[in-house]
Design an enzyme around this catalytic site. Structure first.
Site, mmCIF file in Angstrom:
data_model
loop_
_atom_site.group_PDB
_atom_site.id
_atom_site.type_symbol
_atom_site.label_atom_id
_atom_site.label_comp_id
_atom_site.label_asym_id
_atom_site.label_seq_id
_atom_site.Cartn_x
_atom_site.Cartn_y
_atom_site.Cartn_z
ATOM 1 N NE ARG A 117 -4.436 -1.347 1.338
ATOM 2 C CZ ARG A 117 -5.434 -1.905 2.028
ATOM 3 N NH1 ARG A 117 -5.388 -1.935 3.344
ATOM 4 N NH2 ARG A 117 -6.470 -2.408 1.414
ATOM 5 C CE LYS A 175 -21.861 -18.180 5.077
ATOM 6 N NZ LYS A 175 -22.058 -17.682 6.424
ATOM 7 N N GLY A 223 -13.906 -3.385 0.521
ATOM 8 C CA GLY A 223 -15.279 -2.891 0.616
ATOM 9 C C GLY A 223 -15.646 -1.922 -0.496
#
Ligand code: AMP
Length: 398
Positions: free
Chosen positions: A38, A198, A378
């Site tokens: 990063r 999922k 996210g």
């Protein structure tokens, strides 16, 4: 999309105090940075601003502290960043108030200063106007280079854009350009590969993609939910049986949108969830009652390969099987290598993102061969869901 964002090309930073929001959320163990990826990603923007005579004032969060907490200090990160940049990085013990103001006042053109963790103030996550005003005092302009935090409307990721002229940094710009090429203005046909555990965590994502892409490969544990919904006996496989109606709704929506859904046609099945557990390929009509589908089967892998051949653009999130356990990484690795090959020969634009996906591509040894790999978890998922990202929206040229 990207053309409508202000970038560093639209501002002369010389002599300006540049509040630069970066992602310094690096992995640390016992006070030491264990992976500098990063830091390397934000280096070009910092170097450019400092090189042009701007004062680069770094703002970032680290971890999820509740108030000031020494273990979440950015000081060791700033030390490591100085090594990556090959030049000094000063540090201030707070991101607002006396300490920050004095440190900024002492800066010369071309200097770099890192301010302490913005989340030491609870007002950061509340996007509190008084806190935003305190931060804004320290700068003349705001540059947002933290795509990974752009799905949050926090003071340093969004609020500052309402107080100061805002610009995308080079890392943010590259991310927006890559994402634009993948979904907003892609070369067609577009294929998406969605895997992972999922369905429940990716319903919005699937619903958005079926209306945007020409073909959608569904793999991983989530494929079991779809297969079950279609009447396949999936034995003891991970499957969210209560989501059968949701799965069927997504299939209907895909049909209406002319999106071809590519589900597994066979499966690699084991009887234990463990590395090197004995396994066999089975047709969908013969999954053993005690068996667990841990990867897509060999015929399914071939279908995915040929679907990649038919595509000009690929968007990928989520592994096709339990890739952490050899040999159940096979489907993911074969598909990833194939996509990388097509990309290298210029036939495919390939964009992938999400934590496990990056790990899987690294495992396949091909992360460097994709057109773009997003390390933003996210924010990347919310973008795939078609949601506006506050930290990006605020940069849109008005
Ligand atoms: P996600 O974070 O949703 O992308 O899910 C990634 C996780 O899904 C990885 O840890 C994989 O091991 C897991 N996974 C993928 N396929 C399967 C499968 N067939 N059975 C169990 N877990 C799986």
């Amino acid at each position: 999309m990207t053309n409508s964002f202000r970038t560093l090309d639209d501002v002369d930073v010389k002599g300006k105090r540049v509040l630069l929001r970066v992602d310094l959320n690096v992995p640390m163990e016992q006070g030491r940075v264990t992976d500098t990826t990063r830091l390397e990603r934000v280096a070009p923007t910092i170097t450019e601003i400092a090189g042009k005579g701007g004062k680069a004032i770094l703002l970032a969060h680290f971890g999820r502290p509740k108030g000031r907490d020494a273990k979440d200090s950015l000081r060791p990160v700033a030390t490591e960043l100085a090594k990556v940049l090959g030049r000094p990085v000063a540090f201030a013990d707070d991101c607002i108030g006396d300490a920050a103001e004095k440190a900024v006042a002492a800066m010369k053109d071309g200097d770099i200063l890192c301010l302490e963790n913005t989340r030491f103030h609870k007002e950061e996550e509340k996007n509190d106007p008084a806190f935003v005003a305190e931060l804004a005092k320290l700068g003349d302009i705001w540059v947002n280079d933290a795509f990974s935090a752009a799905h949050r409307a926090h003071a340093s990721t969004e609020g500052l854009g309402h107080k100061l002229p805002g610009y995308a940094g080079r890392t943010m710009q590259a991310e927006l350009e890559a994402l634009n090429k993948a979904l907003e203005a892609p070369t067609k046909p577009v294929i998406a590969i969605i895997g992972g555990a999922k369905v429940s965590t990716k319903i919005d994502l699937l619903e958005n993609l079926v209306s945007k892409v020409d073909a959608l490969v569904i793999g991983g544990g989530m494929a079991n939910t779809f297969l079950h919904a279609q009447g396949v006996n999936v034995g003891k496989s991970l499957a969210e049986k209560d989501l059968a109606a949701t799965a069927l709704r997504i299939l209907d929506k895909a049909k209406a949108a002319n999106c071809t859904i590519i589900l597994p046609v066979d499966a690699t099945v084991a009887f234990h969830f463990a590395a090197n557990a004995p396994s066999h390929a089975y047709g969908l009509d013969a999954i053993p009652a005690e068996g667990m589908i841990l990867d897509v089967g060999p015929q399914s892998v071939e279908r995915v390969r040929s679907a990649i051949d038919d595509a000009a653009t690929l968007v990928w999130n989520g592994p096709l099987g339990a890739f952490e356990l050899s040999p159940f990484d096979r489907g993911t690795v074969v598909a990833a290598k194939h996509a990388a090959e097509r990309t290298k020969t210029g036939k495919l634009v390939s964009v992938a993102g999400g934590g496990d996906t990056v790990a899987a591509l690294n495992q396949a040894g091909v992360a460097g061969d994709f057109s773009y790999v997003s390390t933003a978890g996210g924010a990347f998922l919310e973008w795939m869901e078609g949601k506006p990202l506050p930290g990006v929206e605020v940069l849109r040229a008005k």
